[in-house]
Structures are given as structure tokens and as C-alpha cells.
Scaffold this motif. Structure first.
Motif, PDB file in Angstrom:
ATOM      1  N   GLY A 218      -5.883  91.879  70.701  1.00  0.00           N
ATOM      2  CA  GLY A 218      -5.094  92.653  71.666  1.00  0.00           C
ATOM      3  C   GLY A 218      -3.786  91.963  71.978  1.00  0.00           C
ATOM      4  N   GLU A 219      -3.210  92.303  73.151  1.00  0.00           N
ATOM      5  CA  GLU A 219      -1.940  91.694  73.566  1.00  0.00           C
ATOM      6  C   GLU A 219      -2.107  90.193  73.756  1.00  0.00           C
ATOM      7  N   HIS A 220      -1.019  89.452  73.595  1.00  0.00           N
ATOM      8  CA  HIS A 220      -0.993  88.004  73.736  1.00  0.00           C
ATOM      9  C   HIS A 220      -2.064  87.333  72.876  1.00  0.00           C
ATOM     10  N   GLU A 221      -2.270  87.924  71.670  1.00  0.00           N
ATOM     11  CA  GLU A 221      -3.208  87.317  70.702  1.00  0.00           C
ATOM     12  C   GLU A 221      -4.613  87.138  71.265  1.00  0.00           C
ATOM     13  N   ARG A 222      -4.986  88.024  72.197  1.00  0.00           N
ATOM     14  CA  ARG A 222      -6.314  87.887  72.790  1.00  0.00           C
ATOM     15  C   ARG A 222      -7.358  88.528  71.897  1.00  0.00           C
ATOM     16  N   TRP A 223      -8.491  87.827  71.655  1.00  0.00           N
ATOM     17  CA  TRP A 223      -9.548  88.355  70.815  1.00  0.00           C
ATOM     18  C   TRP A 223     -10.393  89.337  71.631  1.00  0.00           C
ATOM     19  N   LEU A 224     -10.468  90.598  71.177  1.00  0.00           N
ATOM     20  CA  LEU A 224     -11.168  91.611  71.977  1.00  0.00           C
ATOM     21  C   LEU A 224     -12.534  91.982  71.408  1.00  0.00           C
ATOM     22  N   GLY A 225     -12.772  91.582  70.168  1.00  0.00           N
ATOM     23  CA  GLY A 225     -14.057  91.917  69.544  1.00  0.00           C
ATOM     24  C   GLY A 225     -13.869  92.059  68.049  1.00  0.00           C
ATOM     25  N   ILE A 226     -14.759  92.869  67.415  1.00  0.00           N
ATOM     26  CA  ILE A 226     -14.633  93.055  65.962  1.00  0.00           C
ATOM     27  C   ILE A 226     -14.795  94.529  65.606  1.00  0.00           C
ATOM     28  N   VAL A 227     -14.281  94.888  64.430  1.00  0.00           N
ATOM     29  CA  VAL A 227     -14.493  96.237  63.923  1.00  0.00           C
ATOM     30  C   VAL A 227     -15.065  96.116  62.516  1.00  0.00           C
ATOM     31  N   ILE A 228     -16.057  96.981  62.222  1.00  0.00           N
ATOM     32  CA  ILE A 228     -16.700  96.953  60.901  1.00  0.00           C
ATOM     33  C   ILE A 228     -16.594  98.366  60.306  1.00  0.00           C
ATOM     34  N   VAL A 229     -16.142  98.448  59.065  1.00  0.00           N
ATOM     35  CA  VAL A 229     -16.018  99.747  58.388  1.00  0.00           C
ATOM     36  C   VAL A 229     -16.887  99.741  57.133  1.00  0.00           C
ATOM     37  N   PHE A 230     -17.653 100.828  56.957  1.00  0.00           N
ATOM     38  CA  PHE A 230     -18.577 100.930  55.808  1.00  0.00           C
ATOM     39  C   PHE A 230     -18.085 102.028  54.864  1.00  0.00           C
ATOM     40  N   GLN A 231     -17.809 101.643  53.622  1.00  0.00           N
ATOM     41  CA  GLN A 231     -17.391 102.651  52.642  1.00  0.00           C
ATOM     42  C   GLN A 231     -18.542 102.872  51.660  1.00  0.00           C
ATOM     43  N   ASP A 232     -19.023 104.112  51.599  1.00  0.00           N
ATOM     44  CA  ASP A 232     -20.167 104.433  50.746  1.00  0.00           C
ATOM     45  C   ASP A 232     -19.734 104.459  49.277  1.00  0.00           C
ATOM     46  N   ILE A 233     -20.277 103.547  48.476  1.00  0.00           N
ATOM     47  CA  ILE A 233     -19.910 103.530  47.050  1.00  0.00           C
ATOM     48  C   ILE A 233     -21.133 103.825  46.180  1.00  0.00           C
ATOM     49  N   THR A 234     -22.154 104.467  46.787  1.00  0.00           N
ATOM     50  CA  THR A 234     -23.381 104.767  46.037  1.00  0.00           C
ATOM     51  C   THR A 234     -23.067 105.612  44.806  1.00  0.00           C
ATOM     52  N   GLU A 235     -22.231 106.645  45.018  1.00  0.00           N
ATOM     53  CA  GLU A 235     -21.914 107.550  43.916  1.00  0.00           C
ATOM     54  C   GLU A 235     -21.134 106.814  42.826  1.00  0.00           C
ATOM     55  N   LEU A 236     -20.191 105.945  43.250  1.00  0.00           N
ATOM     56  CA  LEU A 236     -19.415 105.156  42.274  1.00  0.00           C
ATOM     57  C   LEU A 236     -20.334 104.276  41.446  1.00  0.00           C
ATOM     58  N   LYS A 237     -21.283 103.659  42.138  1.00  0.00           N
ATOM     59  CA  LYS A 237     -22.244 102.772  41.459  1.00  0.00           C
ATOM     60  C   LYS A 237     -23.074 103.570  40.460  1.00  0.00           C
ATOM     61  N   ARG A 238     -23.451 104.793  40.895  1.00  0.00           N
ATOM     62  CA  ARG A 238     -24.270 105.639  40.014  1.00  0.00           C
ATOM     63  C   ARG A 238     -23.480 105.986  38.752  1.00  0.00           C
ATOM     64  N   LEU A 239     -22.191 106.339  38.952  1.00  0.00           N
ATOM     65  CA  LEU A 239     -21.360 106.690  37.803  1.00  0.00           C
ATOM     66  C   LEU A 239     -21.165 105.485  36.880  1.00  0.00           C
ATOM     67  N   GLU A 240     -21.020 104.311  37.512  1.00  0.00           N
ATOM     68  CA  GLU A 240     -20.839 103.101  36.713  1.00  0.00           C
ATOM     69  C   GLU A 240     -22.090 102.857  35.873  1.00  0.00           C
ATOM     70  N   GLN A 241     -23.266 103.092  36.500  1.00  0.00           N
ATOM     71  CA  GLN A 241     -24.522 102.896  35.791  1.00  0.00           C
ATOM     72  C   GLN A 241     -24.640 103.896  34.634  1.00  0.00           C
ATOM     73  N   ILE A 242     -24.231 105.155  34.900  1.00  0.00           N
ATOM     74  CA  ILE A 242     -24.292 106.174  33.838  1.00  0.00           C
ATOM     75  C   ILE A 242     -23.403 105.742  32.661  1.00  0.00           C
ATOM     76  N   ARG A 243     -22.217 105.225  32.998  1.00  0.00           N
ATOM     77  CA  ARG A 243     -21.298 104.794  31.933  1.00  0.00           C
ATOM     78  C   ARG A 243     -21.932 103.655  31.129  1.00  0.00           C
ATOM     79  N   LYS A 244     -22.547 102.708  31.842  1.00  0.00           N
ATOM     80  CA  LYS A 244     -23.182 101.578  31.148  1.00  0.00           C
ATOM     81  C   LYS A 244     -24.308 102.089  30.258  1.00  0.00           C
ATOM     82  N   ASP A 245     -25.135 103.012  30.844  1.00  0.00           N
ATOM     83  CA  ASP A 245     -26.254 103.571  30.067  1.00  0.00           C
ATOM     84  C   ASP A 245     -25.728 104.289  28.840  1.00  0.00           C
TER      85      ASP A 245
END
Ligand SMILES: Nc1ncnc2c1ncn2[C@@H]1O[C@H](COP(=O)(O)OP(=O)(O)OP(=O)(O)O)[C@@H](O)[C@H]1O
Ligand SMILES: [Mg+2]
Length: 465
Positions: A218-245
Motif C-alpha cells: 500500500g501507501e508508504h511501502e506498507r505491506w498489506l497482505g498477499i494476493v494469489i491468482v490461479f490459472q487453470d492449465i488443465t486443458e493445456l496440459k491435456r493438449l500437450e499430453q495428446i501431442r506427446k501421445d
């Protein structure tokens, strides 16, 4: 009520002042006469009359004073009170009274500023909310005490939670997979940016996420907490596996005939060619295997063509019956070989399609029906119209397919029983080509099968108008 009291009080005061002044003047005038007069009733009349005049005068002057000086102040006060209540559309009337117009104007400027600031704030909040809710990734914010201060809908849906069990709770209390909890803890403890790939079981499904964590400053470089973002890559992984297969499958499928061609030709070169019988039988094998190789390469080329995103078929009104009969002619030798009885139940229907591509589709389905059926069984081909669509069915009395396998049937290289299918010479590409071709026709393909009883492939195609 306060305003009313003020107004009455002021009017009363003005009245009294005026009355006293009037009385004083009259008394001054009449004082010499009063001393000599015999009949004093005239004097009283005059006194009374003066009093009335004074009253009227004071009322007029009083209300004028109220109108000019007090009303605008009252109005400004009322407006200020409305603003305090949060009603930023309230405005003071900008009357002409020179002493109060400045006040009213200032209050109105203040009101307008407040209204604008509030509108901007509301808009920014809305924007932020929309962004957070529609960012397509799950998000959670944790304050410096470790309590959840914000979550978006994707987060709640992903971890099957409700706001009441999450908001304000310590992050270790909320029910998220242990891998996620450990990551939150590491970001919370180190207060640094971090990124990790997490794999966990959600219900029965294995899910893959790219997870980003960052401190909130926040202001004056004060630590206010954390934020976590989750990006679903299940479909990407599945496609990568299909390509490998796919790469593994292609290599395997190519290697088998190549190994056998190489092996038999080397044996022949080593001298086996001298024995005519061996020579012929080995050449036969080399021929069969090179055919298989050619078929596989053709299928692969075909599949890569139909899988292109811009692939279009040349759809025109055409006679579906002719297509079915042409496909039948081409596989007649295979049908005869197995003494299979082919039954046609065909209505004359024109569909919108590419004749050559549809012959390819019908041949694939018919070859499958023959390949996966025993001798002396029956195959039925139907063509009829239903709900503005043409329906083509290929029904066999063959080995059938387990219902658990049906979902994967149209995948490239997928074969129900690998050993048996390979013996039948197939590569497992036929049905994926069929699916792509039918979809390019804006149609659909479905399978209905019972193990040991038979299989029916149903194709839906648009009718030609
Ligand atoms: N009519 C059918 N009856 C039973 N199983 C079938 C039938 N049609 C397809 N299958 C199963 O589906 C799998 C995939 O079929 P697909 O046509 O894609 O491949 P294939 O016939 O093995 O090889 P090819 O690429 O030469 O067609 C087959 O291996 C077989 O196990
Ligand atoms: Mg096939």
C-alpha cells in the motif's frame, strides 16, 4: 423545526422593536397635547392607530428581513445537512441576496465535487469488481493478519466454497488442497513474488494450475497482505499430453512396418532370395507392410488436412443414396470375403455435402463394421429424414464396444483392443477423420453399442433445400 423557531423568534423581535419605536415616536408627539386635553379618547384612538400601523409595518419589514437574510441561510443549512446524509444531488438555491449567495454557491460547488468524486469512486469500484470477477482466473487476497479479505467467484467455484466459509477466515481454516495451502503459506511468510505449477485432485479429476503469488503493497511501502491468482492449465496440459501421445503413436506405427520391411529385405539380401518360395513369401510381406505404411501416411496427411482450422468441404446438394452405393461397391470384396449380408433401407434424400468426402466417411464406417463383425452376420445401412436433417446409420452385429471406451473412440490412434485392431491392419485414425469430416459438414456423429450384440454409427447431415 429549528428553522421555524428561528424564523418566529426573529419576526417577533422585529415586531416588538418596531412597535416600541412607533409607540415611542407617537408618545413623543402627543406628550404636550396630552397634558392640556380634556377628552382623552382621541388620543387613545390615535395611540391605538399608531400601534396598528407599527404592527403592520414591523410585520412587512420582518418578513422581508426573513426572506432576504434568513431563508437562503436556512436553505443552505438544509442542503448541507442533506450532503452530510450522503445525498449529493441536493443543491442550495442561489438567490440574489448578496450576503448568502456566496455561501449557497460554495455549498453547491462542494455538492457537485462530492457527487463527481462519488460517481468516479463507484465507477472505479464497479470496474475493479467486474475485472476481478471476470478475469477468468481464481483469485484470493489475504490481509496481513492472515485473514481472507477478498475472493472472486471462480475461486469459490474452483474449490467448491461459499463466501460465508471463506471471508474473514484465517487462510489455514479454509478448505483448499494442501498444495495450495502450502503455497499461500510460503508467499505469506516470505512476502515475495512467486510462481509455481500445482497439480491436485478436484473430485475425481486431476487439475493443473499455474499459481502466482505476490505481496500487496500500500501507501508508504506498507505491506498489506498477499494476493494469489490461479490459472487453470488443465486443458493445456491435456493438449500437450495428446501431442506427446501423437508423436509416440506415429513413431510406433511407422516403426512396425519399417522394421519388418527392413528385416525381410535384409534376409533376402543375405541369400534367402535364392529360394524362390522364401523369396515370394518375403516379398509378399514386404508388399503388405509397404501398403500399410502408405495407408498410414495417407491417413496422417488426410488427418492433418481435415484438422486445420480453416478446413472447408465443398458442400453442394447431392444424392446421398449414390454415395452409399459407391462406398458399398468399393468394399464389396471385403463383404463377400466374410459372407456378410448387407441390407439397405434407403429413402431418396439429397444432402448438402462433398460427395468424395462422404464416400470416404461411409467407407471408413463400412470397413469398421466388416472388420469388427464375424462371418455370416448382417450389416444394415439406413438413410432417412428426421427433423429437417438427413440421418445415415450403419448398424452391425459385431463385437460391440464397451460404453467406457465410446468417449475416446474418435481420438487419433485410439483403438479399443490394440492387439486385435493391429491384426486387423487398422491404425486408429479412421474414426477421427470421420468425425472431422462430418463436423466440417456441420453435422454430427454418434455411436450406440452393446458388447456382443453390435454397434450403430449414426450420422446427421444438413438436407439440401
Ligand atoms: N463397428 C465397430 N465395432 C466394434 N468396434 C469398432 C467399430 N468401429 C470402430 N471400432 C473400434 O474403434 C477403434 C477405432 O476405430 P478407427 O476406425 O478409428 O480405427 P481402426 O479401424 O483401428 O483403424 P483405421 O485407422 O484403419 O480405421 C477400432 O480400433 C475398434 O476398436
Ligand atoms: Mg477403421
Amino acid at each position: 423545526m429549528n428553522f421555524l423557531r428561528h424564523r418566529l423568534l426573529t419576526t417577533l423581535l422585529v415586531w416588538i422593536g418596531m412597535m416600541l419605536a412607533g409607540l415611542f415616536i407617537v408618545m413623543l408627539q402627543l406628550l404636550p397635547i396630552y397634558e392640556d386635553a380634556e377628552d382623552k379618547s382621541d388620543i387613545w384612538m390615535l395611540l391605538f392607530f399608531s400601534l396598528v400601523v407599527a404592527l403592520v409595518l414591523s410585520a412587512i419589514v420582518g418578513s422581508r428581513v426573513i426572506g432576504v437574510a434568513i431563508k437562503p441561510i436556512e436553505n443552505a443549512t438544509e442542503t448541507a445537512m442533506e450532503l452530510v446524509k450522503g445525498n449529493y444531488v441536493a443543491r442550495a438555491s442561489e438567490s440574489n441576496a448578496s450576503n448568502s449567495i456566496e455561501l449557497s454557491r460554495t455549498i453547491n460547488v462542494l455538492a457537485r465535487n462530492l457527487q463527481e468524486i462519488t460517481a468516479v469512486r463507484v465507477m472505479e469500484q464497479e470496474r475493479l469488481k467486474t475485472l476481478i470477477e471476470n478475469m477468468g482466473s481464481a483469485l484470493i487476497m489475504i490481509d496481513k493478519q492472515g485473514a481472507v479479505s477478498l475472493v472472486n467467484k471462480p475461486f469459490l467455484e474452483e474449490f467448491e466454497l461459499t463466501p460465508s466459509v471463506v471471508m474473514g477466515k484465517f487462510y489455514k481454516e479454509i478448505q483448499v488442497p494442501i498444495e495450495v495451502e502450502n503455497f499461500i503459506e510460503s508467499v505469506f511468510m516470505t512476502e515475495t513474488h512467486s510462481r509455481v505449477q500445482i497439480e491436485f485432485l478436484s473430485g475425481l479429476k486431476l487439475k493443473n494450475f499455474n499459481v502466482y503469488g505476490a505481496p500487496v503493497i500500500g501507501e508508504h511501502e506498507r505491506w498489506l497482505g498477499i494476493v494469489i491468482v490461479f490459472q487453470d492449465i488443465t486443458e493445456l496440459k491435456r493438449l500437450e499430453q495428446i501431442r506427446k501421445d501423437f508423436v509416440a503413436n506415429v513413431s510406433h506405427e511407422l516403426r512396425t512396418p519399417v522394421t519388418s520391411i527392413k528385416g525381410f529385405s535384409e534376409t533376402l539380401l543375405d541369400g534367402a532370395y535364392k529360394d524362390t518360395e522364401t523369396l515370394l513369401s518375403f516379398l509378399e510381406i514386404v508388399h503388405t507392410e509397404s501398403n500399410r505404411l502408405e495407408m498410414l501416411i495417407n491417413d496422417l496427411l488426410d488427418l492433418s488436412k481435415v484438422e486445420q482450422s480453416g478446413f472447408r468441404v465443398n458442400a453442394q446438394p447431392m444424392n446421398m443414396e449414390a454415395v452409399i452405393k459407391r462406398a458399398r461397391e468399393m468394399i464389396q470384396p471385403k463383404i463377400d470375403e466374410k459372407s456378410i449380408h448387407l441390407k439397405l433401407e434407403i429413402q431418396p434424400i439429397n444432402v448438402l455435402g462433398d460427395a468424395n468426402r462422404l464416400i470416404q466417411v461411409m467407407m471408413n464406417l463400412l470397413i469398421n463394421a466388416v472388420t469388427y463383425s464375424s462371418n455370416h452376420t448382417e450389416i444394415t445401412i439406413r438413410l432417412f429424414r428426421k427433423d429437417n436433417r438427413a440421418i445415415i446409420q450403419v448398424e452391425d452385429q459385431g463385437i460391440g464396444i464397451e460404453s467406457s471406451e465410446i468417449e475416446r473412440l474418435f481420438e487419433r490412434f485410439y483403438r479399443v483392443d490394440r492387439a486385435r485392431s493391429r491384426n486387423s491392419g487398422g491404425t486408429g485414425l479412421g474414426l477421427s477423420i470421420v468425425k472431422h469430416l462430418i463436423e466440417a459438414h456441420h453435422g454430427q456423429v454418434e455411436v450406440d453399442s452393446t458388447v456382443g450384440v453390435g454397434t450403430t454409427f449414426t450420422i446427421y447431415l444438413p438436407l439440401a433445400i
